[in-house]
Design a protein around this motif. Structure first.
Motif, PDB file in Angstrom:
ATOM      1  N   UNK A 114       0.813  -1.216   0.000  1.00  0.00           N
ATOM      2  CA  UNK A 114       0.000   0.000   0.000  1.00  0.00           C
ATOM      3  C   UNK A 114       0.848   1.268   0.000  1.00  0.00           C
ATOM      4  N   UNK A 115       2.142   1.129   0.212  1.00  0.00           N
ATOM      5  CA  UNK A 115       3.016   2.304   0.260  1.00  0.00           C
ATOM      6  C   UNK A 115       2.746   3.193   1.451  1.00  0.00           C
ATOM      7  N   UNK A 116       2.355   2.592   2.572  1.00  0.00           N
ATOM      8  CA  UNK A 116       1.981   3.358   3.762  1.00  0.00           C
ATOM      9  C   UNK A 116       3.143   3.372   4.754  1.00  0.00           C
ATOM     10  N   UNK A 117       3.561   4.546   5.226  1.00  0.00           N
ATOM     11  CA  UNK A 117       4.639   4.596   6.202  1.00  0.00           C
ATOM     12  C   UNK A 117       4.183   4.104   7.564  1.00  0.00           C
ATOM     13  N   UNK A 118       5.122   3.662   8.368  1.00  0.00           N
ATOM     14  CA  UNK A 118       4.766   3.198   9.701  1.00  0.00           C
ATOM     15  C   UNK A 118       5.974   2.853  10.530  1.00  0.00           C
TER      16      UNK A 118
ATOM     17  N   UNK B 217       4.818  10.649  11.766  1.00  0.00           N
ATOM     18  CA  UNK B 217       4.088  11.866  11.391  1.00  0.00           C
ATOM     19  C   UNK B 217       5.034  13.031  11.119  1.00  0.00           C
ATOM     20  N   UNK B 218       6.179  13.044  11.754  1.00  0.00           N
ATOM     21  CA  UNK B 218       7.118  14.151  11.566  1.00  0.00           C
ATOM     22  C   UNK B 218       7.974  13.991  10.315  1.00  0.00           C
ATOM     23  N   UNK B 219       7.887  12.819   9.663  1.00  0.00           N
ATOM     24  CA  UNK B 219       8.630  12.617   8.424  1.00  0.00           C
ATOM     25  C   UNK B 219      10.030  12.080   8.588  1.00  0.00           C
ATOM     26  N   UNK B 220      10.338  11.452   9.731  1.00  0.00           N
ATOM     27  CA  UNK B 220      11.667  10.860   9.915  1.00  0.00           C
ATOM     28  C   UNK B 220      11.935   9.842   8.811  1.00  0.00           C
ATOM     29  N   UNK B 221      13.164   9.753   8.331  1.00  0.00           N
ATOM     30  CA  UNK B 221      13.457   8.877   7.187  1.00  0.00           C
ATOM     31  C   UNK B 221      13.421   7.397   7.533  1.00  0.00           C
TER      32      UNK B 221
ATOM     33  N   UNK C 291      11.645  -2.162  20.241  1.00  0.00           N
ATOM     34  CA  UNK C 291      12.433  -1.388  19.283  1.00  0.00           C
ATOM     35  C   UNK C 291      11.664  -1.297  17.968  1.00  0.00           C
ATOM     36  N   UNK C 292      11.453  -0.093  17.486  1.00  0.00           N
ATOM     37  CA  UNK C 292      10.722   0.151  16.248  1.00  0.00           C
ATOM     38  C   UNK C 292      11.625   0.845  15.230  1.00  0.00           C
ATOM     39  N   UNK C 293      11.326   0.610  13.968  1.00  0.00           N
ATOM     40  CA  UNK C 293      12.061   1.254  12.878  1.00  0.00           C
ATOM     41  C   UNK C 293      11.089   1.865  11.879  1.00  0.00           C
ATOM     42  N   UNK C 294      11.358   3.096  11.483  1.00  0.00           N
ATOM     43  CA  UNK C 294      10.511   3.750  10.488  1.00  0.00           C
ATOM     44  C   UNK C 294      10.691   3.074   9.140  1.00  0.00           C
ATOM     45  N   UNK C 295       9.565   2.755   8.500  1.00  0.00           N
ATOM     46  CA  UNK C 295       9.572   2.215   7.145  1.00  0.00           C
ATOM     47  C   UNK C 295       8.673   3.099   6.283  1.00  0.00           C
ATOM     48  N   UNK C 296       9.114   3.343   5.058  1.00  0.00           N
ATOM     49  CA  UNK C 296       8.351   4.201   4.137  1.00  0.00           C
ATOM     50  C   UNK C 296       8.379   3.600   2.741  1.00  0.00           C
TER      51      UNK C 296
END
Length: 398
Positions: free
Chosen positions: A268-272, A369-373, A393-398
């Motif tokens: 879906x191309x959804x960040x999380x 929400x802040x746009x971290x890479x 431990x979480x990691x931003x995925x986009x």
């Protein structure tokens, strides 16, 4: 969006397991026990959050949501009425009678533990979305009794083990670690000032769900942020250093996240936030406030990461002394900007069973929400009564 397979064996062609991903995160405003949300029961606190998460999921992933119904609702709760509040809230939220619910009690770590449980089910192969989080209505918690004699709480440990209340334990910890009142007050003021500044910038707006006419966190911006007001608080124990100013307020509130299979969020191309690792540990029940420290270190080790790799920490700030003790044990300064960067429970309040989930919602806002890479690392953690700690431990995925 990028994804990091958790395991793959090219020789045996074993299936690739993709980390579960949080794609939506919401919470209610938080109010002090007996005040703005005093008449709202746990199911009525949680239901609006569940509905908001469902709407957010449909907006972000309409195709995936249509083909992958909500498999379960898992909520942490400590002192509620029983009767499985997660199931009651799911029905009240209109999720449908076919959606079950489960309630987790790991005391102050309940909300975070519930999120870990939901993600673990997805990681184990049940690739259906889940809603997880926590809820607490200290205001409507029932009076409990044994043979007609009321008691404040159930034992955290059996006879023969130390079993202090969390406030008493925090006082003992401050004394054992030599954490002065001045240092505790300074940390508490930092939390309150950060929260007031974050609220003024609208940093909480996207995560909040209006409830019963309450739209904002009740305590944010309170006068306790003033140094002179902080100094006027009296010690909670004779000769002690804990005060009402450097301790959290017992509160009402709910928080939750929508967890989906990593493959669905990628498509879906959804960040999380992808859950990379977690740890739940035990520690000395005499000093339960330090439990978050070994949990953080173990979770980071399982993720192959270190303290220096983390961009944002959200540690449940039950007491300034307890939070400082945790930070000392993981090698972080009191004023490290990565820690509760928009303020924490000292400023916002501590709805016991929800606070671990509030920490994850805050991470979602601070990072996603802040746009971290992609690749940015965040950690949520809580110390738990009885001598435990939980961390993820979480990691931003986009």
């Amino acid at each position: 969006m990028s994804a990091d397979p958790v395991s793959a064996d090219p020789v045996s062609a074993a299936p690739v397991i993709v980390a579960p991903v949080i794609v939506a995160a919401r919470r209610t405003p938080i109010a002090t026990r007996g005040r703005g949300l005093a008449g709202v029961t746990v199911d009525r606190l949680a239901a609006p959050v569940l509905r908001a998460l469902l709407r957010d999921g449909m907006d972000a992933m309409p195709a995936a949501h249509a083909s992958t119904p909500i498999a379960d609702v898992v909520l942490g709760n400590c002192m509620g009425p029983g009767g499985n509040p997660a199931r009651v809230a799911a029905l009240l939220a209109g999720l449908g009678q076919e959606v079950p619910g489960a309630t987790v009690d790991r005391q102050c770590g309940s909300g975070l533990a519930a999120i870990v449980d939901a993600a673990t089910a997805i990681r184990a192969g049940d690739e259906r979305a889940r809603i997880a989080g926590g809820v607490e209505s200290a205001s409507t918690a029932p009076v409990r009794s044994i043979d007609g004699v009321p008691y404040d709480r159930a034992p955290f440990a059996p006879t023969g083990f130390p079993d202090p209340g969390m406030t008493e334990a925090a006082e003992h910890l401050a004394a054992a670690d030599g954490i002065s009142r001045e240092r505790q007050d300074a940390y508490a003021m930092r939390s309150r000032r950060l929260a007031a500044a974050a609220a003024a910038r609208g940093r909480f707006d996207a995560e909040l769900v209006d409830l019963e006419g309450v739209a904002l966190d009740e305590l944010v911006g309170a006068s306790a942020a003033d140094e002179r007001a902080m100094a006027r608080f009296r010690p909670l124990f004779d000769g002690g250093t804990l005060t009402g100013g450097n301790s959290c307020r017992v509160s009402d509130g709910a928080a939750g996240v929508l967890v989906v299979p990593g493959g669905a969020s990628i498509a879906a191309g959804v960040p999380g936030l992808a859950l990379r690792a977690h740890a739940i540990v035990g520690c000395d029940p005499a000093l339960p406030g330090v439990g978050a420290a070994p949990a953080i270190l173990e979770a980071l080790a399982r993720a192959g990461r270190g303290i220096a790799d983390v961009t944002a920490f959200e540690i449940v700030e039950a007491f300034a002394a307890q939070t400082i003790a945790v930070l000392e044990r993981i090698g972080i300064a009191d004023d490290d900007e990565r820690v509760c960067g928009d303020g924490g429970a000292l400023a916002i309040g501590h709805p016991w069973g929800a606070s671990g989930a509030v920490a994850v919602v805050r991470l979602f806002s601070r990072l996603v929400r802040s746009g971290a890479p992609t690749g940015t690392i965040g950690v949520a953690a809580a110390s738990v009564g009885g001598g435990m700690g939980v961390a993820a431990v979480f990691e931003v995925v986009r």
